[in-house]
Write an enzyme that holds these catalytic residues in place. Structure first.
Site, PDB file in Angstrom:
ATOM      1  N   GLU A 179       1.059  -1.291  -0.041  1.00  0.00           N
ATOM      2  CA  GLU A 179       0.113   0.214   0.019  1.00  0.00           C
ATOM      3  C   GLU A 179       0.740   1.107   0.074  1.00  0.00           C
ATOM      4  O   GLU A 179       0.492   2.384  -0.398  1.00  0.00           O
ATOM      5  CB  GLU A 179      -0.798  -0.082   1.116  1.00  0.00           C
ATOM      6  CG  GLU A 179      -2.214   0.766   0.988  1.00  0.00           C
ATOM      7  CD  GLU A 179      -3.184   0.736   1.754  1.00  0.00           C
ATOM      8  OE1 GLU A 179      -4.155   0.198   1.737  1.00  0.00           O
ATOM      9  OE2 GLU A 179      -3.162   1.018   3.270  1.00  0.00           O
ATOM     10  N   LYS A 194     -13.292   1.155  -4.058  1.00  0.00           N
ATOM     11  CA  LYS A 194     -14.254   1.667  -3.066  1.00  0.00           C
ATOM     12  C   LYS A 194     -15.443   2.563  -3.966  1.00  0.00           C
ATOM     13  O   LYS A 194     -16.554   2.201  -3.779  1.00  0.00           O
ATOM     14  CB  LYS A 194     -13.859   2.641  -1.898  1.00  0.00           C
ATOM     15  CG  LYS A 194     -13.049   2.066  -1.116  1.00  0.00           C
ATOM     16  CD  LYS A 194     -12.715   2.929   0.083  1.00  0.00           C
ATOM     17  CE  LYS A 194     -11.851   2.347   0.925  1.00  0.00           C
ATOM     18  NZ  LYS A 194     -11.153   3.618   1.956  1.00  0.00           N
ATOM     19  N   HIS A 225       7.280 -27.431   1.950  1.00  0.00           N
ATOM     20  CA  HIS A 225       6.578 -28.749   1.185  1.00  0.00           C
ATOM     21  C   HIS A 225       5.209 -28.044   0.387  1.00  0.00           C
ATOM     22  O   HIS A 225       4.198 -28.571   0.311  1.00  0.00           O
ATOM     23  CB  HIS A 225       6.052 -29.323   2.535  1.00  0.00           C
ATOM     24  CG  HIS A 225       6.994 -29.892   3.290  1.00  0.00           C
ATOM     25  ND1 HIS A 225       7.628 -31.137   2.944  1.00  0.00           N
ATOM     26  CD2 HIS A 225       7.701 -29.525   4.360  1.00  0.00           C
ATOM     27  CE1 HIS A 225       8.777 -31.411   3.647  1.00  0.00           C
ATOM     28  NE2 HIS A 225       8.644 -30.403   4.800  1.00  0.00           N
TER      29      HIS A 225
HETATM   30  O1  LIG Z   1      -9.106   2.477   9.507  1.00  0.00           O
HETATM   31  P1  LIG Z   1      -9.919   2.881   8.513  1.00  0.00           P
HETATM   32  O2  LIG Z   1     -10.263   4.196   8.217  1.00  0.00           O
HETATM   33  O3  LIG Z   1     -11.244   2.042   8.690  1.00  0.00           O
HETATM   34  O4  LIG Z   1      -9.195   2.181   7.182  1.00  0.00           O
HETATM   35  C1  LIG Z   1      -8.881   0.738   7.002  1.00  0.00           C
HETATM   36  C2  LIG Z   1      -8.036   0.794   5.830  1.00  0.00           C
HETATM   37  O5  LIG Z   1      -8.478   1.013   4.561  1.00  0.00           O
HETATM   38  C3  LIG Z   1      -7.574   1.843   4.036  1.00  0.00           C
HETATM   39  O6  LIG Z   1      -7.592   3.160   3.863  1.00  0.00           O
HETATM   40  C4  LIG Z   1      -7.325   1.557   2.511  1.00  0.00           C
HETATM   41  O7  LIG Z   1      -7.651   0.096   2.339  1.00  0.00           O
HETATM   42  C5  LIG Z   1      -6.200   1.546   4.608  1.00  0.00           C
HETATM   43  O8  LIG Z   1      -5.117   2.268   4.204  1.00  0.00           O
HETATM   44  C6  LIG Z   1      -6.607   1.293   5.870  1.00  0.00           C
HETATM   45  O9  LIG Z   1      -5.800   0.935   6.805  1.00  0.00           O
END
Ligand SMILES: O=P(O)(O)OC[C@H]1O[C@](O)(CO)[C@@H](O)[C@@H]1O
Length: 622
Positions: free
Chosen positions: A401, A535, A430
């Site tokens: 990330e 998202k 394995h």
């Molecule tokens: O803590 P939040 O805001 O729920 O986000 C959870 C996760 O989603 C992200 O923003 C994106 O996947 C991550 O960087 C983060 O750790």
């Protein structure tokens, strides 16, 4: 409890610096389909391609092809004497932490190190600025302060220092009160909390999961379980496993933003389970989130047991040393102050500007060399210790990330990254080590070695002169040698034991290595713009599903009911271009008894006719 301030020696700057990080010039991938290994020179190289100059850029910022000038093929150093000297020359040791880093099985040459030196010095300067409070995450206009969490005296303002100190004290006090039974659930026969149900995803889950697996004692004061997805069956499983102990479960909902859909869904599902069990969720709920987030406001209005802050300047994937990681750990009886000490000691070691003495920089050097500075090889992480199983999963987010970015800091399209995967040795021997040894050469390995096999006094020889742990040791060394013999490069990180201190140090080591590497390749390691696209698309699918439901509802309210073809549904939704997605939505609803099939099957989309089992008149006219 001991204070952790004073562990690190650098003096704090009280003034946040608002200027962007200094940037190193990056050696970039040319756009040919194979990666270029820039600056590979010297006697201990495998296949090498060199770049004579920076690749030129086209108008849209993409890199143009065709700058490779020569190719040479030399094997890794195989002479035992020379290899021994290389091992001794490059072996890093942190005495106080009992940690070693062996980079001798990565084939960088002295010339390569010399050429990289100016970039490392720039990266060290950037890190110094970051620690002083520069806006190191320019896209989000944020400071990056996870290093202050374990050395609060380095925080750029006294306000931030106080926030960190206070939060740590509050976490410790709350954990003590829960473990001792001073804070207790209202209707549990045990009279105290016995379980933690952690609800969170990504950086709000991976650190706590890794640390629980690595450090929780066999019989912790509170056992921990995780809901880290919006999979209903997974959630049901966790709740079913708790059974009557739901009444003595402390639910910790963790979300920096406070609005992540998966976490919100987990919370709603758990609250429903509480209602069905006749329990008052608010008396058992804890929130860890940014002040005034949706989650924070919900917890405040509903009067949850406690709320802990997440700071704007701590990213999810570097939040293990904030309340996110510390609270669950403390509740499991893990010594969180020792974790912080380990991290602070490691940070201090990583502040030296002498490359050879800086373990995080050594890792970044190896990553750059092995993956050509463009992610051309994957990082396989193999901890030879069951309790470190989740380290590779934790690192996967931290590294991928952070480093997986489309654009560099100058706006050039670079599609950077470093792929991380792995489980544990010798189990993987394995599974996939066959391919690593003999198959496609697209990786380098990081071995994590733990010297202490068992607590003292528990070992025994299962055959003369050999213990079970000796086998594990032998498997690691054997795999390292066998891979190297076939020109597969590896790094070995060795710790004496898996303790809160060494786990804190390992986390800190990789956090810093990622930051340094990001500087070397000139990218922002602290944002994650790519996650937003998925998202947003998920939101659009759910919006389309609502329209599909409305259209089907209308058809199903007719007398007689009028099943619709997919074309008709798409047309009524004014979304003919989304017909494939509509098919997928209906297949999913049909599998969950929320849509009925009048004709055909989902495997033959053209013949399909669907309707709803019930007509919702309110929705139709309301
Ligand atoms: O803590 P939040 O805001 O729920 O986000 C959870 C996760 O989603 C992200 O923003 C994106 O996947 C991550 O960087 C983060 O750790």
């Amino acid at each position: 409890m001991a204070s952790i301030s004073g562990i690190c020696s650098s003096s704090p700057s009280l003034k946040p610096r608002l200027k962007p990080l200094p940037r190193a010039t990056s050696l970039r991938r040319d756009s040919a389909s194979f990666p270029i290994r820039p600056h590979r020179i010297g006697p201990v190289c495998s296949v090498a391609r060199e770049v004579s100059a920076e690749p030129s850029k086209s108008d849209d910022g993409t890199l143009e092809k065709g700058t490779a000038t020569k190719t040479k093929k030399i094997g890794l150093e195989k002479d035992p004497r020379a290899l021994w000297l290389r091992y001794v020359e490059w072996l890093y040791q942190h005495k106080e932490l009992g940690l070693f880093l062996d980079v001798s099985r990565v084939g960088f040459s002295d010339e390569f190190v010399a050429e990289m030196e100016p970039r490392f010095q720039a990266a060290f300067r950037a890190m110094e600025e970051l620690e002083k409070g520069a806006i190191a995450n320019p896209d989000e206009g944020r400071m990056v302060g996870h290093y202050w969490l374990r050395s609060p005296h380095l925080a750029p303002t006294s306000f931030l220092k106080t926030q960190i100190d206070t939060t740590l004290d509050v976490v410790c006090d709350f954990a003590d009160a829960v473990v001792s039974g001073k804070i207790k659930p209202p209707s549990s026969p045990e009279g105290r909390f016995t379980q933690i149900l952690s609800v969170g995803i990504g950086g709000s889950a991976l650190g706590p999961q890794f640390v629980a697996e690595a450090l929780a004692p066999d019989n912790p004061p509170l056992k921990i379980r995780f809901i880290d997805n919006t999979d209903p069956a997974g959630i049901d499983h966790q709740i079913a496993q708790l059974g009557p102990e739901l009444a003595s479960t402390l639910v910790i909902v963790i979300s920096k933003s406070g609005g992540t859909p998966e976490t919100r869904n987990g919370l709603l599902e758990v609250q429903k389970a509480f209602r069905e069990a006749g329990l008052d969720f608010a008396k058992q709920g804890v929130a860890i989130t940014q002040e005034n987030s949706l989650l924070d406001n919900t917890a405040r209005i509903e009067g949850w047991v406690a709320r802990f802050p997440m700071f704007d300047w701590v990213g999810g994937r570097t939040s293990e040393m904030s309340a996110v990681g510390l609270l669950p750990a403390a509740l499991q009886g893990i010594n969180i102050r020792e974790m912080l000490v380990g991290a602070a000691l490691m940070d201090e070691a990583n502040r030296t500007t002498v490359l050879k003495n800086n373990p995080a920089a050594l890792l970044a050097l190896c990553w750059y060399w092995a993956s050509d500075g463009v992610g051309s090889k994957d990082m396989v992480v193999l901890p030879y210790k069951d309790s470190l199983l989740l380290f590779s999963r934790y690192l996967q987010q931290l590294v991928m990330e952070s480093l997986g970015k489309e654009f560099d800091l100058d706006g050039n399209r670079v599609n950077q990254g470093l792929t991380v995967y792995g489980n544990k040795g010798s189990t993987d021997q394995h599974a996939y080590i066959q391919q690593l040894r003999e198959g496609v050469h697209n990786f380098f390995v990081t071995f994590i070695e733990v010297l202490r096999d068992r607590p003292p006094g528990h070992d025994w020889e299962l055959e003369p002169g050999v213990t079970c742990g000796d086998y594990l040791f032998g498997m690691l060394q054997g795999t390292r040698s066998a891979l190297y013999a076939n020109n597969r490069e590896s790094i070995t990180v060795t710790v004496q034991e898996v303790t809160p201190r060494t786990v804190g140090a390992l986390i800190a080591l990789y956090e810093r290595a990622v930051g340094i590497y990001a500087s070397l390749v000139n990218i922002n390691a602290y944002h994650q713009p790519g996650v937003e696209a998925g998202k947003k698309a998920a939101g659009e699918v759910l919006a389309l599903q609502k329209r599909v439901l409305a259209v089907l509802n209308e058809a199903s309210c007719k007398e007689p009911v009028e099943p619709l073809t997919l074309e008709e549904v798409a047309e009524h939704c004014h979304a003919p271009e989304d017909i494939e997605m509509i098919h997928k939505i209906i297949a999913h609803m049909a599998a969950n008894d929320r849509a009925l099939i009048a004709e055909g099957s989902c495997g033959s989309p053209r013949s399909l006719k669907v309707f709803l089992g019930e007509c919702n008149v309110d929705e139709l006219y309301g």
